[in-house]
Design an enzyme around this catalytic site. Structure first.
Site, PDB file in Angstrom:
ATOM      1  N   GLY A 196       0.778  -1.235   0.000  1.00 14.14           N
ATOM      2  CA  GLY A 196       0.000   0.000   0.000  1.00 14.14           C
ATOM      3  C   GLY A 196       0.807   1.282   0.000  1.00 14.14           C
ATOM      4  O   GLY A 196       0.313   2.327   0.425  1.00 14.14           O
ATOM      5  N   ASN A 241       1.707   3.135  -2.561  1.00 15.27           N
ATOM      6  CA  ASN A 241       1.072   4.120  -3.452  1.00 15.27           C
ATOM      7  C   ASN A 241      -0.198   4.678  -2.820  1.00 15.27           C
ATOM      8  O   ASN A 241      -0.504   5.866  -2.993  1.00 15.27           O
ATOM      9  CB  ASN A 241       0.776   3.490  -4.815  1.00 15.27           C
ATOM     10  CG  ASN A 241       1.987   3.506  -5.710  1.00 15.27           C
ATOM     11  OD1 ASN A 241       2.418   4.559  -6.160  1.00 15.27           O
ATOM     12  ND2 ASN A 241       2.584   2.337  -5.946  1.00 15.27           N
ATOM     13  N   ARG A 291      -5.900  -8.004  -8.758  1.00  9.67           N
ATOM     14  CA  ARG A 291      -6.947  -8.825  -9.375  1.00  9.67           C
ATOM     15  C   ARG A 291      -7.302  -8.194 -10.709  1.00  9.67           C
ATOM     16  O   ARG A 291      -7.426  -6.963 -10.807  1.00  9.67           O
ATOM     17  CB  ARG A 291      -8.231  -8.858  -8.524  1.00  9.67           C
ATOM     18  CG  ARG A 291      -8.054  -9.288  -7.097  1.00  9.67           C
ATOM     19  CD  ARG A 291      -7.512 -10.671  -6.911  1.00  9.67           C
ATOM     20  NE  ARG A 291      -8.332 -11.710  -7.504  1.00  9.67           N
ATOM     21  CZ  ARG A 291      -7.932 -12.983  -7.621  1.00  9.67           C
ATOM     22  NH1 ARG A 291      -6.733 -13.339  -7.207  1.00  9.67           N
ATOM     23  NH2 ARG A 291      -8.726 -13.873  -8.156  1.00  9.67           N
ATOM     24  N   HIS A 300       0.837   1.443 -13.007  1.00 14.18           N
ATOM     25  CA  HIS A 300       1.525   0.243 -13.496  1.00 14.18           C
ATOM     26  C   HIS A 300       3.028   0.534 -13.553  1.00 14.18           C
ATOM     27  O   HIS A 300       3.443   1.588 -14.044  1.00 14.18           O
ATOM     28  CB  HIS A 300       0.999  -0.122 -14.888  1.00 14.18           C
ATOM     29  CG  HIS A 300       1.657  -1.348 -15.441  1.00 14.18           C
ATOM     30  ND1 HIS A 300       1.301  -2.616 -15.033  1.00 14.18           N
ATOM     31  CD2 HIS A 300       2.667  -1.503 -16.321  1.00 14.18           C
ATOM     32  CE1 HIS A 300       2.072  -3.496 -15.648  1.00 14.18           C
ATOM     33  NE2 HIS A 300       2.905  -2.845 -16.438  1.00 14.18           N
ATOM     34  N   ASP A 302      -3.914  -3.333 -18.753  1.00 12.97           N
ATOM     35  CA  ASP A 302      -2.819  -2.368 -18.877  1.00 12.97           C
ATOM     36  C   ASP A 302      -2.809  -1.657 -20.239  1.00 12.97           C
ATOM     37  O   ASP A 302      -1.740  -1.332 -20.765  1.00 12.97           O
ATOM     38  CB  ASP A 302      -1.454  -3.045 -18.630  1.00 12.97           C
ATOM     39  CG  ASP A 302      -1.360  -3.639 -17.227  1.00 12.97           C
ATOM     40  OD1 ASP A 302      -2.002  -3.088 -16.321  1.00 12.97           O
ATOM     41  OD2 ASP A 302      -0.643  -4.631 -17.059  1.00 12.97           O
TER      42      ASP A 302
HETATM   43  C1  GAR Z   1       3.488  -0.930  -7.354  1.00 18.96           C
HETATM   44  O1  GAR Z   1       4.778  -0.942  -7.892  1.00 18.96           O
HETATM   45  C2  GAR Z   1       2.455  -0.886  -8.465  1.00 18.96           C
HETATM   46  O2  GAR Z   1       2.850  -0.105  -9.568  1.00 18.96           O
HETATM   47  C3  GAR Z   1       2.351  -2.333  -8.833  1.00 18.96           C
HETATM   48  O3  GAR Z   1       2.390  -3.032  -7.615  1.00 18.96           O
HETATM   49  C4  GAR Z   1       3.164  -2.266  -6.677  1.00 18.96           C
HETATM   50  C5  GAR Z   1       2.328  -2.092  -5.443  1.00 18.96           C
HETATM   51  O4  GAR Z   1       3.080  -1.475  -4.420  1.00 18.96           O
HETATM   52  N1  GAR Z   1       1.156  -2.606  -9.559  1.00 18.96           N
HETATM   53  C6  GAR Z   1       1.038  -3.562 -10.469  1.00 18.96           C
HETATM   54  O5  GAR Z   1       1.952  -4.304 -10.777  1.00 18.96           O
HETATM   55  C7  GAR Z   1      -0.330  -3.642 -11.115  1.00 18.96           C
HETATM   56  N2  GAR Z   1      -0.319  -4.578 -12.171  1.00 18.96           N
HETATM   57  P1  GAR Z   1       2.351  -0.728  -3.243  1.00 18.96           P
HETATM   58  O6  GAR Z   1       1.338  -1.729  -2.652  1.00 18.96           O
HETATM   59  O7  GAR Z   1       3.454  -0.424  -2.262  1.00 18.96           O
HETATM   60  O8  GAR Z   1       1.684   0.480  -3.790  1.00 18.96           O
END
Ligand code: GAR
Length: 191
Positions: A13, A15, A93, A111, A147
């Site tokens: 979490g 982001n 998901r 992404h 994506d």
């Molecule tokens: C982030 O790097 C995000 O861009 C990626 O997962 C990570 C989550 O980190 N998302 C994907 O790969 C979506 N396909 P976070 O939980 O610390 O935000």
């Protein structure tokens, strides 16, 4: 006016934290109405709850293979929170056309690659294998194709000669935290 947003997470979490911290700013045009996870012990849920941000969990596992039933439960939580805009932030998901249509124009994702390069998983490893000089992250609208929705904003980082998957991921993540609040501001309905 601050637009009420729901942030969907599956894990760390970070982001979500970046978005929540931006939302705490008086002049930022959104507030976090809900942090919603499909994983009950997602670390981000505890962080949000400690700060008084409403949280909820809808476990996909409880719905077997019925993805739309899972998403209808997500939608009930989002609607109950009053959120009118949804940010996916490490929500792992794939969503069905039903959910995507329900939130059309009000659903964005971050992404970890410069789309259209490296959709899907393991983006940092694939960028290193492809020997690209520049990598980064993208905030985009969500459409039924994974994506592939319209790009709102991107940030790039150089790939350094001795980068590993971890060092590259860390450099991109710092950019993600900066990018997502800026891109959300841009994507929100005006007014
Ligand atoms: C982030 O790097 C995000 O861009 C990626 O997962 C990570 C989550 O980190 N998302 C994907 O790969 C979506 N396909 P976070 O939980 O610390 O935000």
């Amino acid at each position: 006016m601050k637009h009420p947003i729901a942030i969907l997470i599956s894990g760390r979490g970070s982001n979500m934290r970046a978005l929540a911290e931006a939302c705490a700013g008086e002049d930022y045009p959104a507030r976090v109405a809900l942090v919603l996870s499909n994983v009950k012990d997602a670390a981000g849920l505890a962080w949000a709850a400690e700060r008084g941000i409403p949280t909820a969990t809808v476990e996909h596992k409880a719905y077997g293979g019925d993805r739309e039933a899972f998403e209808r439960a997500l939608d009930r939580e989002i609607s109950a929170s009053g959120a009118s805009f949804v940010c996916l932030a490490g929500f792992m998901r794939v969503l069905t056309p039903w959910f995507i249509d329900t939130y059309r124009g009000r659903l964005i994702n971050i992404h970890p690659s410069l789309l259209p390069a490296f959709p899907g998983l393991h983006t940092h490893r694939r960028a290193l294998e492809a020997d690209v000089a520049v990598h980064g992250c993208t905030v985009h609208h969500v459409i039924a194709h994974v994506d592939a929705g319209e790009i709102i904003q991107q940030a790039s980082v150089p790939v350094l000669p001795d980068d590993t998957e971890d060092t590259l991921a860390a450099r991109v993540l710092v950019e993600e935290w900066r990018l997502y609040p800026e891109a959300l501001r841009r994507a929100l309905p005006k007014g």
